[in-house]
Scaffold this motif. Structure first.
Motif, PDB file in Angstrom:
ATOM      1  N   GLU A  83       0.816  -1.317   0.074  1.00  0.00           N
ATOM      2  CA  GLU A  83       0.127   0.169  -0.017  1.00  0.00           C
ATOM      3  C   GLU A  83       0.955   1.151   0.104  1.00  0.00           C
ATOM      4  OE1 GLU A  83      -4.001  -1.860   2.317  1.00  0.00           O
ATOM      5  OE2 GLU A  83      -2.225  -0.959   3.554  1.00  0.00           O
ATOM      6  N   ILE A  84       2.032   1.352   0.710  1.00  0.00           N
ATOM      7  CA  ILE A  84       2.780   2.387   0.887  1.00  0.00           C
ATOM      8  C   ILE A  84       3.581   2.605  -0.638  1.00  0.00           C
ATOM      9  CG2 ILE A  84       4.898   3.419   1.943  1.00  0.00           C
ATOM     10  CD1 ILE A  84       4.176   1.826   4.504  1.00  0.00           C
ATOM     11  N   ARG A  85       4.035   1.456  -1.046  1.00  0.00           N
ATOM     12  CA  ARG A  85       4.469   1.506  -2.516  1.00  0.00           C
ATOM     13  C   ARG A  85       3.586   2.273  -3.460  1.00  0.00           C
ATOM     14  NH1 ARG A  85       6.268  -3.602  -1.643  1.00  0.00           N
ATOM     15  NH2 ARG A  85       8.160  -3.770  -0.939  1.00  0.00           N
ATOM     16  N   GLU A  86       2.288   1.809  -3.661  1.00  0.00           N
ATOM     17  CA  GLU A  86       1.356   2.444  -4.364  1.00  0.00           C
ATOM     18  C   GLU A  86       0.997   3.694  -4.169  1.00  0.00           C
ATOM     19  OE1 GLU A  86      -1.513   2.640  -7.312  1.00  0.00           O
ATOM     20  OE2 GLU A  86      -0.087   0.811  -6.947  1.00  0.00           O
ATOM     21  N   MET A  87       0.873   4.035  -2.911  1.00  0.00           N
ATOM     22  CA  MET A  87       0.484   5.550  -2.630  1.00  0.00           C
ATOM     23  C   MET A  87       1.490   6.694  -2.756  1.00  0.00           C
ATOM     24  SD  MET A  87      -2.808   5.109  -1.689  1.00  0.00           S
ATOM     25  CE  MET A  87      -3.137   6.774  -0.834  1.00  0.00           C
ATOM     26  N   MET A  88       2.800   5.907  -2.552  1.00  0.00           N
ATOM     27  CA  MET A  88       4.026   6.686  -3.043  1.00  0.00           C
ATOM     28  C   MET A  88       4.593   6.594  -4.525  1.00  0.00           C
ATOM     29  SD  MET A  88       4.996   8.277  -0.126  1.00  0.00           S
ATOM     30  CE  MET A  88       6.605   8.828  -0.376  1.00  0.00           C
TER      31      MET A  88
END
Length: 175
Positions: free
Chosen positions: A142-147
């Motif tokens: 999720e962090i990878r996607e949101m960043m």
């Protein structure tokens, strides 16, 4: 002596560019600055406010180097006009921490060696703060996607992910 520009075909004097006062609240402080209506928020911050932490990368909204927070939400400051944010709460990297007291994200970036050249780091940190404000990213995926809107040309993604994940895992509502 300064001469007014003239139109070559007609000889008419060109009108000066329109400017007007714009009230911007940046890092908790109100500023009034004279800007042309087409001035981007990025250019207002860098050229008129001397807040050069926000970087101009692509100037097309594709790299995320210019990410700032407006009312707690992350935006690409190169894609928006300064006049559109009169009265909004604008936070730049300069408003997140100090040399004496680093913001938790700034400290995590240092601890995890999450930068090499550092050019993208202000935008990465502002984007990560926006991600925390949104409260949506909890896992590494999720962090990878949101960043994903913030590019690092040096490839420091492993450190960036570790830094953001550390602060997310602490569960603190940091500002």
């Amino acid at each position: 002596m300064h001469e007014q520009p003239t139109h070559a075909a007609t000889g008419a004097v060109a009108a000066p560019p329109p400017v007007g006062p714009v009230r911007l609240i940046i890092n908790g402080t109100a500023h009034e600055v004279e800007l042309a209506p087409w001035t981007t928020l990025l250019d207002a911050l860098r050229e008129y406010m001397q807040l050069t932490g926000t970087k101009k990368g692509c100037d097309h909204g594709q790299c995320g180097a210019c990410t700032v927070l407006v009312n707690g939400k992350r935006i690409n400051s190169c894609l928006t006009l300064a006049v559109m944010h009169e009265g909004d709460d604008i936070t730049t990297i300069e408003g997140l921490g100090t040399v004496e007291a680093l913001h938790p994200l700034q400290q995590a970036f240092v601890d995890h060696d999450a930068f090499q050249c550092g050019y993208c780091t202000p935008g990465q940190i502002c984007s990560a703060q926006g991600l925390l404000n949104e409260g949506k990213a909890h896992t590494e995926d999720e962090i990878r996607e949101m960043m994903s809107g913030n590019l690092c040309r040096c490839g420091a993604y492993v450190g960036i992910l570790a830094a953001v994940k550390e602060v997310v895992d602490k569960g603190e509502k940091v500002k």
